[in-house]
Design a protein around this motif. Structure first.
Motif, mmCIF file in Angstrom:
data_model
loop_
_atom_site.group_PDB
_atom_site.id
_atom_site.type_symbol
_atom_site.label_atom_id
_atom_site.label_comp_id
_atom_site.label_asym_id
_atom_site.label_seq_id
_atom_site.Cartn_x
_atom_site.Cartn_y
_atom_site.Cartn_z
ATOM 1 N N THR A 40 8.074 1.527 3.755
ATOM 2 C CA THR A 40 8.787 0.786 3.670
ATOM 3 C C THR A 40 9.950 0.944 3.946
ATOM 4 O OG1 THR A 40 9.064 -1.432 2.051
ATOM 5 C CG2 THR A 40 8.475 0.573 1.271
ATOM 6 N N LYS A 41 11.394 0.480 3.160
ATOM 7 C CA LYS A 41 12.566 0.973 2.066
ATOM 8 C C LYS A 41 12.364 0.430 0.974
ATOM 9 C CE LYS A 41 14.781 0.588 7.168
ATOM 10 N NZ LYS A 41 15.030 2.699 7.044
ATOM 11 N N LEU A 42 13.412 1.860 0.906
ATOM 12 C CA LEU A 42 14.145 1.477 -0.820
ATOM 13 C C LEU A 42 15.156 2.115 -0.406
ATOM 14 C CD1 LEU A 42 13.439 0.144 -3.875
ATOM 15 C CD2 LEU A 42 13.147 3.357 -4.169
ATOM 16 N N ASN A 43 16.510 0.557 -1.262
ATOM 17 C CA ASN A 43 17.881 1.006 -0.796
ATOM 18 C C ASN A 43 18.438 1.820 0.037
ATOM 19 O OD1 ASN A 43 18.604 0.714 -3.206
ATOM 20 N ND2 ASN A 43 17.304 2.053 -4.176
ATOM 21 N N LYS A 45 16.555 3.408 2.079
ATOM 22 C CA LYS A 45 16.107 4.818 2.163
ATOM 23 C C LYS A 45 14.703 4.739 3.046
ATOM 24 C CE LYS A 45 18.235 7.835 -0.871
ATOM 25 N NZ LYS A 45 18.662 6.693 -1.585
ATOM 26 N N ASP A 46 14.242 5.675 4.216
ATOM 27 C CA ASP A 46 12.541 5.422 4.525
ATOM 28 C C ASP A 46 12.015 6.172 3.437
ATOM 29 O OD1 ASP A 46 13.083 3.819 6.567
ATOM 30 O OD2 ASP A 46 14.029 5.877 7.718
ATOM 31 N N VAL A 47 10.671 5.008 2.822
ATOM 32 C CA VAL A 47 9.525 5.148 1.417
ATOM 33 C C VAL A 47 8.718 5.489 1.637
ATOM 34 C CG1 VAL A 47 11.697 5.190 0.469
ATOM 35 C CG2 VAL A 47 10.292 4.139 0.215
ATOM 36 N N PHE A 48 7.885 6.329 1.146
ATOM 37 C CA PHE A 48 6.241 6.254 0.712
ATOM 38 C C PHE A 48 5.818 4.931 -0.073
ATOM 39 C CE2 PHE A 48 4.697 9.774 3.734
ATOM 40 C CZ PHE A 48 4.213 8.630 4.625
ATOM 41 N N HIS A 49 5.488 3.696 -0.296
ATOM 42 C CA HIS A 49 5.540 3.299 -1.752
ATOM 43 C C HIS A 49 3.745 3.188 -1.960
ATOM 44 C CE1 HIS A 49 4.940 -1.025 -4.156
ATOM 45 N NE2 HIS A 49 5.418 -0.201 -4.785
ATOM 46 N N VAL A 50 3.696 3.992 -3.089
ATOM 47 C CA VAL A 50 1.903 4.704 -3.251
ATOM 48 C C VAL A 50 1.696 3.248 -5.024
ATOM 49 C CG1 VAL A 50 0.405 5.613 -4.498
ATOM 50 C CG2 VAL A 50 2.144 6.331 -2.565
ATOM 51 N N VAL A 51 1.071 2.087 -4.623
ATOM 52 C CA VAL A 51 -0.016 1.493 -5.710
ATOM 53 C C VAL A 51 -0.952 2.159 -6.641
ATOM 54 C CG1 VAL A 51 -0.272 -0.922 -6.251
ATOM 55 C CG2 VAL A 51 1.691 0.029 -4.710
ATOM 56 N N GLY A 52 -1.534 2.530 -7.244
ATOM 57 C CA GLY A 52 -2.609 2.658 -7.636
ATOM 58 C C GLY A 52 -2.766 1.741 -8.846
ATOM 59 N N LYS A 53 -4.130 1.204 -8.551
ATOM 60 C CA LYS A 53 -4.418 -0.158 -9.674
ATOM 61 C C LYS A 53 -5.998 0.651 -10.360
ATOM 62 C CE LYS A 53 -2.451 -3.564 -7.033
ATOM 63 N NZ LYS A 53 -3.198 -5.014 -6.203
ATOM 64 N N GLY A 54 -5.919 0.289 -11.574
ATOM 65 C CA GLY A 54 -7.117 0.966 -12.115
ATOM 66 C C GLY A 54 -7.865 -0.649 -13.773
ATOM 67 N N TRP A 55 -8.947 -1.054 -13.034
ATOM 68 C CA TRP A 55 -9.297 -1.606 -14.306
ATOM 69 C C TRP A 55 -10.920 -1.745 -14.895
ATOM 70 C CZ3 TRP A 55 -8.637 -2.140 -9.162
ATOM 71 C CH2 TRP A 55 -9.740 -2.439 -8.434
ATOM 72 N N THR A 56 -11.081 -2.184 -16.077
ATOM 73 C CA THR A 56 -12.261 -2.192 -16.508
ATOM 74 C C THR A 56 -13.096 -3.628 -16.240
ATOM 75 O OG1 THR A 56 -11.992 -2.591 -18.170
ATOM 76 C CG2 THR A 56 -12.361 -0.967 -18.609
ATOM 77 N N SER A 72 4.917 4.196 -7.246
ATOM 78 C CA SER A 72 5.981 5.271 -6.490
ATOM 79 C C SER A 72 6.324 4.994 -5.856
ATOM 80 C CB SER A 72 5.391 6.631 -6.883
ATOM 81 O OG SER A 72 6.293 7.484 -6.484
ATOM 82 N N TYR A 73 7.845 5.454 -5.552
ATOM 83 C CA TYR A 73 8.714 5.554 -4.307
ATOM 84 C C TYR A 73 9.409 7.065 -4.025
ATOM 85 C CZ TYR A 73 8.700 0.109 -4.586
ATOM 86 O OH TYR A 73 8.146 -1.259 -4.710
ATOM 87 N N PHE A 74 7.941 7.493 -2.567
ATOM 88 C CA PHE A 74 9.233 8.655 -2.462
ATOM 89 C C PHE A 74 9.344 8.892 -1.294
ATOM 90 C CE2 PHE A 74 4.668 8.781 -2.825
ATOM 91 C CZ PHE A 74 3.946 9.245 -1.876
ATOM 92 N N ASP A 75 10.384 9.729 -1.153
ATOM 93 C CA ASP A 75 10.597 10.037 0.204
ATOM 94 C C ASP A 75 9.650 10.597 1.108
ATOM 95 O OD1 ASP A 75 12.170 12.122 2.879
ATOM 96 O OD2 ASP A 75 14.183 10.361 1.807
ATOM 97 N N ILE A 76 9.895 9.834 3.214
ATOM 98 C CA ILE A 76 8.597 10.177 3.798
ATOM 99 C C ILE A 76 9.193 11.441 4.504
ATOM 100 C CG2 ILE A 76 8.703 10.188 5.793
ATOM 101 C CD1 ILE A 76 8.983 6.737 5.458
ATOM 102 N N GLU A 77 10.364 12.143 4.336
ATOM 103 C CA GLU A 77 10.315 13.439 4.473
ATOM 104 C C GLU A 77 10.147 14.949 3.538
ATOM 105 O OE1 GLU A 77 13.774 14.008 6.960
ATOM 106 O OE2 GLU A 77 13.354 12.538 8.197
ATOM 107 N N THR A 78 10.871 14.140 2.420
ATOM 108 C CA THR A 78 10.914 14.966 1.003
ATOM 109 C C THR A 78 9.604 15.598 0.357
ATOM 110 O OG1 THR A 78 12.231 14.100 -0.265
ATOM 111 C CG2 THR A 78 13.307 15.694 1.325
ATOM 112 N N LEU A 79 9.528 13.944 0.651
ATOM 113 C CA LEU A 79 7.958 13.240 -0.821
ATOM 114 C C LEU A 79 8.722 13.689 -2.015
ATOM 115 C CD1 LEU A 79 5.402 15.075 0.597
ATOM 116 C CD2 LEU A 79 6.127 13.189 0.701
ATOM 117 N N LEU A 80 10.399 13.236 -2.076
ATOM 118 C CA LEU A 80 10.990 13.362 -3.626
ATOM 119 C C LEU A 80 10.975 11.924 -4.365
ATOM 120 C CD1 LEU A 80 13.830 15.688 -3.722
ATOM 121 C CD2 LEU A 80 11.861 16.094 -4.316
#
Length: 247
Positions: A40-43, A45-56, A72-80
């Motif tokens: 996706t894009k954030l501001n 910038k091309d980013v990966f948007h990772v969503v982690g969910k956990g439930w009982t 987490s939204y992190f840069d597609i190339e640098t992963l920052l």
């Protein structure tokens, strides 16, 4: 120096999705967790948007209800990472935190939404967040370079502090999974002892010995009992997945 990510060699990509089965002390169904990756894009910038969910689920839910969400939204190339979100409810223990990272100024802007408090912290260069750390390591670790006992280190910012994350390589192991027998790399992530984990060496991680580096199993020794997560479903893998076949 932060690496630039080659999309051809990357261990993951857009559309990857995992589902985990959680069990308590080896037998009691405790819950589920999912991890999803989207481009996706954030501001702008091309980013990966990772969503982690956990439930009982099941009986555990009756006396200890968990509903966690990490993003987490992190840069597609640098992963920052640019933005990290932690919204959790673990048996009434709650947090609702958003963190924005400025890598030029080496600062983390923390918004504690639950307590309506905003603070700024100095960070180390190339800082990772709790989620981006895993994806960064998936791409930076080369199994052929590993020797048993090697330690991989990176800097992570968690909640309101810098944390020196350390991962110890324990060697290779073939494990039985829902998909068959899989050759794995075995690691020991060092965690913060305290409220949840029994001690620093409480966590063990098995990832597939292929380009995907799938997280197949995680075992945690908790302050009370133990928790195990097993991968039970996946889609959107970037590379072929190798399963050993008995002759």
């Amino acid at each position: 120096m932060q690496m630039a990510l080659s999309q051809n060699d990357a261990s993951f990509g857009d559309g990857e999705w995992f589902k985990f089965r959680m069990s308590y002390s080896g037998f009691l169904k405790a819950g589920n967790a999912t991890l999803s990756v989207k481009e996706t894009k954030l501001n702008n910038k091309d980013v990966f948007h990772v969503v982690g969910k956990g439930w009982t689920t099941g009986m555990i839910k009756w006396f200890f209800k968990v509903k966690d969400r990490y993003e987490s939204y992190f840069d597609i190339e640098t992963l920052l990472p640019y933005k990290f979100i932690r919204n959790i409810d673990e048996g009434g223990y709650t947090k609702d935190i958003e963190i924005d990272f400025d890598h030029n100024e080496n600062k983390a802007y923390v918004n504690d939404k639950k307590n309506n408090v905003k603070t700024v912290y100095a960070t180390t260069p190339n800082i990772q967040d709790m989620v981006s750390t895993y994806y960064y390591l998936r791409n930076s670790i080369n199994p052929s370079d590993l020797k048993k006992g090697d330690e991989i280190r990176t800097d992570m910012f968690f909640d309101k502090e810098n944390y020196g994350f350390k991962l110890k390589y324990l060697g290779e192991e073939t494990i039985s999974t829902d998909f068959g027998n899989i050759e794995c790399l075995k690691f020991r992530p060092y965690v913060m002892a305290g409220r949840v984990f029994k001690e620093e060496e409480s966590l063990t991680l098995w990832v597939s010995k292929d380009k995907n580096k799938l997280p197949l199993r995680i075992r945690a020794d908790l302050a009370v009992g133990s928790l195990r997560a097993d991968l039970e479903a996946f889609k959107g893998l970037k590379h072929s997945f190798k399963i050993l076949v008995d002759n």
